[in-house]
Design an enzyme around this catalytic site. Sequence first.
Site, PDB file in Angstrom:
ATOM      1  N   TYR A  68      -4.960 -26.118 -22.282  1.00 53.47           N
ATOM      2  CA  TYR A  68      -4.425 -26.314 -20.920  1.00 53.47           C
ATOM      3  C   TYR A  68      -4.379 -27.784 -20.499  1.00 53.47           C
ATOM      4  CZ  TYR A  68      -4.220 -21.276 -20.398  1.00 53.47           C
ATOM      5  OH  TYR A  68      -3.892 -19.955 -20.553  1.00 53.47           O
TER       6      TYR A  68
ATOM      7  N   HIS B  51       4.633 -19.174 -19.169  1.00 53.76           N
ATOM      8  CA  HIS B  51       4.394 -18.901 -17.734  1.00 53.76           C
ATOM      9  C   HIS B  51       5.214 -19.857 -16.853  1.00 53.76           C
ATOM     10  CE1 HIS B  51       0.852 -16.143 -18.247  1.00 53.76           C
ATOM     11  NE2 HIS B  51       0.752 -16.799 -19.372  1.00 53.76           N
TER      12      HIS B  51
ATOM     13  N   ASN C 144      -4.463 -12.426 -16.587  1.00 50.05           N
ATOM     14  CA  ASN C 144      -3.186 -11.714 -16.656  1.00 50.05           C
ATOM     15  C   ASN C 144      -3.309 -10.377 -15.939  1.00 50.05           C
ATOM     16  OD1 ASN C 144      -1.763 -13.630 -18.152  1.00 50.05           O
ATOM     17  ND2 ASN C 144      -2.272 -12.700 -20.123  1.00 50.05           N
TER      18      ASN C 144
HETATM   19  C1  HEM Z   1      -4.966 -19.274 -27.296  1.00 50.80           C
HETATM   20  C2  HEM Z   1      -4.322 -18.587 -26.395  1.00 50.80           C
HETATM   21  C3  HEM Z   1      -3.606 -19.238 -25.262  1.00 50.80           C
HETATM   22  C4  HEM Z   1      -3.095 -20.475 -25.170  1.00 50.80           C
HETATM   23  C5  HEM Z   1      -3.135 -21.567 -26.231  1.00 50.80           C
HETATM   24  C6  HEM Z   1      -2.479 -20.610 -23.878  1.00 50.80           C
HETATM   25  C7  HEM Z   1      -1.800 -21.701 -23.440  1.00 50.80           C
HETATM   26  C8  HEM Z   1      -1.200 -21.835 -22.224  1.00 50.80           C
HETATM   27  C9  HEM Z   1      -0.432 -22.958 -21.796  1.00 50.80           C
HETATM   28  C10 HEM Z   1      -0.135 -24.172 -22.639  1.00 50.80           C
HETATM   29  C11 HEM Z   1      -0.026 -22.721 -20.527  1.00 50.80           C
HETATM   30  C12 HEM Z   1       0.802 -23.626 -19.631  1.00 50.80           C
HETATM   31  C13 HEM Z   1      -0.139 -24.335 -18.707  1.00 50.80           C
HETATM   32  C14 HEM Z   1       0.513 -25.396 -17.869  1.00 50.80           C
HETATM   33  O1  HEM Z   1       1.534 -25.967 -18.250  1.00 50.80           O
HETATM   34  O2  HEM Z   1      -0.042 -25.675 -16.780  1.00 50.80           O
HETATM   35  C15 HEM Z   1      -0.543 -21.459 -20.160  1.00 50.80           C
HETATM   36  C16 HEM Z   1      -0.377 -20.883 -18.932  1.00 50.80           C
HETATM   37  C17 HEM Z   1      -0.995 -19.733 -18.578  1.00 50.80           C
HETATM   38  N1  HEM Z   1      -1.782 -18.925 -19.364  1.00 50.80           N
HETATM   39 FE1  HEM Z   1      -2.267 -19.201 -21.265  1.00 50.80          FE
HETATM   40  N2  HEM Z   1      -2.655 -19.459 -23.193  1.00 50.80           N
HETATM   41  C18 HEM Z   1      -3.339 -18.589 -24.013  1.00 50.80           C
HETATM   42  C19 HEM Z   1      -3.738 -17.332 -23.728  1.00 50.80           C
HETATM   43  C20 HEM Z   1      -3.723 -16.841 -22.481  1.00 50.80           C
HETATM   44  C21 HEM Z   1      -4.390 -15.644 -22.091  1.00 50.80           C
HETATM   45  C22 HEM Z   1      -5.205 -14.723 -23.008  1.00 50.80           C
HETATM   46  C23 HEM Z   1      -4.184 -15.517 -20.767  1.00 50.80           C
HETATM   47  C24 HEM Z   1      -4.713 -14.476 -19.860  1.00 50.80           C
HETATM   48  C25 HEM Z   1      -5.965 -14.140 -19.880  1.00 50.80           C
HETATM   49  C26 HEM Z   1      -3.383 -16.621 -20.316  1.00 50.80           C
HETATM   50  C27 HEM Z   1      -2.976 -16.836 -19.022  1.00 50.80           C
HETATM   51  C28 HEM Z   1      -2.205 -17.880 -18.620  1.00 50.80           C
HETATM   52  C29 HEM Z   1      -1.689 -18.030 -17.278  1.00 50.80           C
HETATM   53  C30 HEM Z   1      -1.935 -17.107 -16.114  1.00 50.80           C
HETATM   54  C31 HEM Z   1      -0.934 -19.182 -17.266  1.00 50.80           C
HETATM   55  C32 HEM Z   1      -0.139 -19.712 -16.087  1.00 50.80           C
HETATM   56  C33 HEM Z   1      -0.980 -20.606 -15.241  1.00 50.80           C
HETATM   57  C34 HEM Z   1      -0.157 -21.071 -14.063  1.00 50.80           C
HETATM   58  O3  HEM Z   1       0.193 -20.212 -13.229  1.00 50.80           O
HETATM   59  O4  HEM Z   1       0.130 -22.263 -13.982  1.00 50.80           O
HETATM   60  N3  HEM Z   1      -3.122 -17.412 -21.381  1.00 50.80           N
HETATM   61  N4  HEM Z   1      -1.253 -20.911 -21.213  1.00 50.80           N
END
Ligand code: HEM
Length: 752
Positions: free
Chosen positions: A385, A99, A171
Amino acid sequence: MPQKKDSPAPAPNHSAKTKVSKADKSSAIPEENEKKAQLAGFTTQPDDGSLTSNQGVKISDDQNTLKAGRRGPSLLEDHLFREKLMHFDHERIPERVVHARGSGAHGVFEAYDNAQSICKADFLKPGTVTPVFTRFSTVAGFRGSSDVARDVRGFAVKFYTQEGIFDLVGNNMPVFFIQDGIKFPDFIHAVKPEPHNEIPQAQSAHDTFWDFVSLSTEATHMVLWAMSDRAIPRSLRMMEGFGVHTFRMIDKKGTSRFVKFHWRPTLGTHSLIWDEALKISGKDPDFHRRDLWEAIESGAYPEWELSVQVIEEKDEFKFDFDLLDPTKLVPEELVPLTPIGKMTLNRNPANFFAETEQVAFCISHIVPGIDFTDDPLLQARLFSYPDTQLSRLGSPNFHEIPINKSLAPVVNNQRDGHMRQTINTGAASYEPNTVGGGCPFQAGVKMGGFATYPQPVEGPKVRDRAESFFDHFSQATLFYNSQTEVEKKHIMQAIQFELSHCNTPAIRERVVGVLEHVDKGLAKGVGDALGIKTPVKIDGPLNQLVPADIAKEKYQPSKNIGHGKSSPALSIIGNLIPAVETRKVAVLIADGYADETVDPLLKALTDKGAIPQLIAPLGGTVKSAGGKELAVDFGLNSVGSVLFDAVYVVGGKKAVDTLSKQAPAVLFVNEAYKHCKAIAASGEGCDFVKNALAKAGLDVKGESADLFSAKNGVLLSAAESKKDSTSLTEDFIDAIGNHRAWDRLHIDDIAV
Ligand code: HEM
């Protein structure tokens, strides 16, 4: 069926759509809020005074380094130069591991009057207005990648509630690729550019993605979403958002219910066409970011209604899928949506880095009234996160960065660490204590203290998965069955495109083999395009998520194939909300244009909230036949029809003669035709449209009655009378509102 005894009453009609001008809007939505005031305390203006060093010392020369002689070597002593360069050298922080590319905006969430019957959270009290910051993102691409890549969109909302921060990190698709978070690094490694050559950027169209998802058949449902039009939104303002996992809401009595979160845009959900998205990536890689920014600047504030699907605890096992499985959705036909509030984004960030880049969302940021479930993907996210933010933002104190700062007071015994901003006074940095008068003390539940829902848990420690997670195809079929024929065709074409960029024949074949479990026609269509004969026999187990020591037969995915169900709510085209507001209309014009039509056309479009822009052979101005001058927005070579929702060709003999000699003008109309956009013309403009379409290979004479019809979205009125042009404009506005003429004739034959 589950439902509905204790679920909230239907929402009041807050979502009724009215056209709102900037002035109307600002009276309806409070411009000022506590979060804005808090951020203002950290904001500086460049006109605050003289240039200074970081130590506040005024600087008299910021043009020249300190040297030994006017042409001599620079001196190490130059503290001002070193300070400036040292800061510059460290200006970048790591981009998000996923992202990375995103756009954010401030706004407010206003609660309807019905949610407190299921959730005790303070921000859901009737009429409560809570400041929010929302960040939309793509998943796979780097920070500088194109906005319109085929990808899932992140939809993350930070609610600055009076009880602390609640982050709804979702999402624009309601399911995910994997069932257990331990596979997330594998999945992301597979979709990101390949490690040996870092190709391709922001694309799933490559071997490693399709290798992974075809071996991990639990991904199949989400793959279909990613290959659908949902993955190429027309605008961030025109896409839905989903919490994906099942969460809990707890009411005042302590009763817990399962909920699914669902954002719906009041402008409706709309998408691009893939060919259009490919071209936009070249013409304006910031297409979505610009669109969001400009809409908010102009006062056309985007809005989403937040709904929940509520499932009583006793109904947990009523479905033929597991509520804890994030690759499954709860069809709206089984559990309807209950709207509980509305979000309006009404302010652009003042500084991209400080706000959009430094914002740290986390699924574990919840407030009393909301709680987690045992979804194994959700559980993994709880860890991931804050862990990644520690390295991305560089310190455990990232909650003190202004955009992340809670409005509710932060009072605890955590101390110190890199870049700590807070000066905690007193001797007590532990609890219990007497030296600090016992403060801070624990707040009981009645005082608003958070208490985890006491869900009973029992079981052996195992690395395993419930059998209720083994059906990998039923909902993929459900999704496919729910699409219109046009949408099905787009899915098929998207997979054809993607697989044709995979180099390994065995991967392509395996994907086709997996698709046979979804829909035989889809598999055959994809196979035919790639020269793969169906049915495909796949060697070895489809599901590779098998623990080494466990009987493999147990882990075979379900053979539950194509049971024919459908959920009409899952189609975009089948649920069109016509909306003209903020649609961009290209008005092709040249010197000598007919005076009669342009002013009324521009007024009618603007009155409906559309954004007409004049496109002429060159920039500057155009003069009408009667001598009137109008400012041109863009020269033909600087834009393309892909950046607009509709095209109007203005009449006037001289103007149309000029346009006819301009290849980009002809291409403009033909591309708009190919992308099913509304096209209208008056006077001699009609001949221009006909000639352009004839050049692209359409039989404009034989079929003109069908080709130039409201149904086909091509509206021509040779007469320039006031009555004719008014009804033409009205029909044109209707056609724009319909988004696309999806059944457009001979779309595949057009030669552009
Ligand atoms: C085990 C599964 C998942 C892991 C380990 C994961 C991990 C991460 C990580 C490491 C980030 C970066 C966060 C940052 O640097 O601030 C991120 C961002 C994000 N993830 Fe996940 N994610 C997973 C599943 C999902 C799922 C299922 C969704 C949706 C429901 C999702 C939605 C998002 C969104 C929207 C962001 C961006 C947040 C922003 O705008 O800063 N992720 N995720």
